[in-house]
Write an enzyme that holds these catalytic residues in place. Structure first.
Site, PDB file in Angstrom:
ATOM      1  CG  ASP A 547     -31.338 -11.469 -30.261  1.00 42.40           C
ATOM      2  OD1 ASP A 547     -32.377 -10.965 -30.722  1.00 42.40           O
ATOM      3  OD2 ASP A 547     -31.053 -11.412 -29.045  1.00 42.40           O
ATOM      4  CD  GLU A 627      -6.318  13.154 -29.764  1.00 45.61           C
ATOM      5  OE1 GLU A 627      -5.904  11.997 -29.677  1.00 45.61           O
ATOM      6  OE2 GLU A 627      -6.789  13.784 -28.787  1.00 45.61           O
TER       7      GLU A 627
END
Ligand code: DGJ
Length: 742
Positions: A547, A627
């Site tokens: 928030d 990767e």
């Protein structure tokens, strides 16, 4: 110098003008504030919109005499209270000393001043001196920030109410807060306090809310506004995973690009309530504030209380425009400090690699791997302190477990710094395990109700942060740890909801939790003042306290504990309605994903994560050399684009929760470059062609696509877009077009 707020004496009307919107209310004959207008920019007085007629069962204030047509139950109210005949949802409800519920606020004066107000002890939108100077220089006279304060008084109780309006005209932002003071001689109790309440005249609207759960937060829901109340809120102690304190009202047919819409976003991290109610005459009341049913705050004579503020914005350019107003406001006028405008370091977090099971050597080895792929910051997550070998123990004891680390924290951090990596650490200051030294010494510091067993969650209890001695003790422990080594990042976690709240000094749950949140803010403020360059990332089991209140202290928040790229698209899409990309912590993690087992390609995981507080949660054992080489390239690519990605304008082109493609576009504010991303979420045989549109490009210009070196016309890209290549392979294909204006 002209300000964007005016008072028209003749009509007794206050008008707030922003770049594209007008907000207006007036003082009526009886000294009550009537809301007149909030919407597209206009001039003049809108009191012609008011209508009065005798309405059965809608009473009339005494002063109206025999005028049965004047009812506050049927007029649009600026700050509705319970007690003057308006029987719709009030914004303020006061229980008087004699137990009666009554209040009748009448106008007592106003003040208009330069600059945006601040709220003592509370996070709030701000305009700093530099921003103020820039506004004054660049904009017209009436484009600088300003404050309107309107005073109202209830004679009988002595409740003095100051309505506060802040204006950031350029951003189409109006903020609202309220200060209530008891100027009477007897105590009273605030039973409801919502700083924002707006009455809209009848119309056809949708309300957009953002719901979810732990691991799947802020999914967009669009509901038609019908009779009855659509309400959301939290009674969990925090703003919660379940409903975000953000509500949008939109005219029917509003989409991303067109239509009128209004947002309310709460700058508050505790319990809240928000409501959208269609009344008997089809008017719509839109509210946000402190929790409705549970809130209760006693005020003795001379005491006062501020309601946290609500950010309001209006856009006629659809939801996308509304979000960009909020993004810019949160990014520049809520987030603060050293990291506000800086590209944040790419981090590697140890949680999914080790959980609680690691040693100092493991951390160093992870650091080496991190460095080798170009990561900037290594974060040691949960498990480094006290007896914390699992989540049954240790919280509250913030002393470094040197046995586990095989030495001091500073020695380990020095080694990590020597590799050229920054170091960060995890804390959960508001919590305590019963199995901890802190709890054994201070069992009364945990929130519990006498004579009752508390509800445990993740085996932990919540410390009473409304008490200064509790905060001071934890602050001393945490700062001792932070001072002992070169720590440049902190992840501030919070892993449960609050259930058991005792009552103290006549204060019940609502007041205790209000004070609790003020305590958390006070602690965080002390921390940011003491360590101005420390990057703090908020977290509450992912996004349980995502928030604008927390963003005032922590410029980024871990968006969700769910790192699956498909779910994250939905979570980040919902989050983007109210919060900028720079505020969203997003990481690439291993597959099968540890939360839902889904396997997605590495390039997709990167495309989804590399838009915000970017990083990785990788177990080095599960990443192949191949990767690693890809990750190295990804990090280079992110760093190349980070500046404009983090600052750029964000456009949602599809809803990944509903559609077969996830398409978004991030465009530099000056249109000089853009990153258009399309991800296939579903696949069928012999598909129609899908086109991914760009947004925010400079009309008439040509853009070069970095990958193929070809040039494309901006207008065609915005009108039609790139055809997304057909693929008969698996879903989750990712296409990115990095476009540079030529
Ligand atoms: C919840 C967080 O969201 C995770 O990322 C991790 O930090 C754990 N807590 C640690 O307990």
């Amino acid at each position: 110098m002209g300000l964007p707020i005016t008072f028209d004496e003749a009509h007794k009307a206050f008008t707030i003008q922003t770049r594209n919107s007008t907000y207006q209310f007036m003082v009526d004959t009886y000294g009550t504030l009537l809301h007149l207008y909030y919407g597209r920019k206009t001039a003049g007085c809108m009191d012609f919109l008011l209508t009065c007629q005798d309405r059965g069962f809608s009473g009339n204030i005494y002063d109206a005499g025999e005028n049965r047509a004047y009812s506050y139950d049927a007029l649009p109210m600026e700050f509705p209270v319970f007690g003057n005949g308006d029987l719709r949802a009030p914004a303020l409800s006061i229980q008087n000393h004699d137990g009666s519920l009554a209040c009748d606020l009448r106008y007592a004066g106003y003040e208009i001043r330069e600059g945006k107000y601040a709220l003592p002890g509370l996070p709030a939108v701000y305009v700093d001196q530099e921003q103020e100077a820039a506004m004054q220089e660049a904009a017209q006279e009436d484009q600088q920030a300003a404050t309107l304060e309107v005073t109202l008084k209830d004679q009988a109780s002595g409740a003095l109410c100051r309505l506060l309006y802040g204006v950031l005209p350029e951003l189409d932002i109006i903020t609202r807060s309220v200060r209530i003071e008891n100027t009477g001689s007897a105590s009273f109790t605030l039973k409801k306090l919502l700083p924002c309440s707006i009455d809209f005249l009848p119309g056809a609207y949708d309300v957009l809310s953002f719901y979810g759960r732990h691991g799947y937060e802020r999914k967009l829901q669009c509901t038609s506004v019908r009779h009855g109340a659509f309400s959301i809120g939290s009674r969990r102690g925090t703003s919660s995973h379940q409903y975000n304190p953000l509500l949008i009202l939109a005219e029917k047919e509003t989409n991303e690009d067109y239509g009128s819409c209004w947002a309310a976003e709460f700058v508050w991290s505790g319990e809240f309530s928000a409501l959208c109610e269609k009344d008997q005459f089809d008017s719509i009341r839109f509210q946000m504030g402190l929790a409705g049913e549970d809130f209760s705050y006693p005020l003795q004579p001379g005491e006062s209380l501020y309601a946290p503020e609500v950010i309001l914005s209006f856009s006629r350019a659809g939801l996308s425009g509304l979000s960009r107003n909020l993004h810019e406001t949160v990014r520049r006028h809520v987030c603060r400090g050293y990291w506000r405008d800086r590209v944040r370091p790419v981090l590697l977090n140890s949680w999914e690699a080790f959980y609680f099971d690691f040693s100092g050597k493991d951390m160093i080895a992870l650091g080496e791997q991190a460095k080798s792929v170009g990561v900037d910051l290594l974060v040691m997550d949960d498990g480094w302190f006290g007896e914390r070998s699992d989540d049954f123990r240790g919280l509250g004891d913030w002393n470094v477990n040197e046995e586990k680390l095989g030495g001091t924290l500073s020695a380990m951090v020095e080694e990590i710094n020597r590799m050229g990596l920054m170091f960060g650490i995890w804390v959960e200051p508001e919590m305590v395990n019963e199995n901890s030294r802190l709890y054994r010494e201070h069992p009364d510091w945990a929130l519990k109700i006498q004579g009752r067993d508390p509800v445990r969650a993740r085996n932990q209890l919540v410390l009473d942060f409304s008490r200064k001695e509790v905060r001071d003790h934890i602050f001393a422990q945490i700062t001792t740890m932070l001072d002992s080594a070169n720590i440049e990042y902190v992840k501030w976690d919070y892993n449960r909801s609050i259930v058991d709240v005792p009552s103290r000094d006549g204060k019940g749950r609502g007041a205790m939790l209000y004070d609790y949140m003020l305590g958390v803010y006070e602690f965080l403020e002390r921390l940011v003042q003491r360590y101005p360059k420390l990057l703090i990332e908020g977290c509450s089991g992912g996004g349980g306290r995502f928030d604008a209140g927390m963003l005032y202290y922590t410029p980024q928040i871990w968006c969700s504990d769910n790192t699956d790229a498909v779910d994250r698209l939905v979570i980040q899409h919902g989050t983007s309605f109210g919060y900028p990309l720079s505020s969203m912590g997003a990481h690439v993690s291993v597959v099968p994903n540890e939360q839902n087992g889904r396997v997605t390609p590495l390039d997709m995981r990167f495309a989804v994560a590399a838009t915000g507080g970017f990083g990785y949660e990788l177990d080095r054992g599960k990443v192949s050399e191949e990767e690693k080489a890809v990750i190295r390239q990804q990090i280079e690519e992110f760093k190349q684009m980070a500046a404009f990605v983090v600052e750029g304008d964000y456009y949602r082109l599809t809803d990944p929760g509903e559609e077969e493609h996830a398409v978004s576009c991030i465009t530099a504010k000056d249109g000089s470059e853009a990153l258009l991303t399309a991800i296939t979420l579903d696949n069928h045989c012999n598909n129609p062609v899908f086109y991914a549109k760009a947004r925010g490009l400079t009309s008439g210009a040509m853009y070069e696509n970095e990958e193929d070196g070809k040039q494309y016309p901006a207008d065609a890209l915005m009108e039609i877009g790139f055809p997304v290549p057909q693929s008969n392979q698996l879903v989750y294909r990712t296409y990115r077009w990095h476009l540079i204006r030529r």
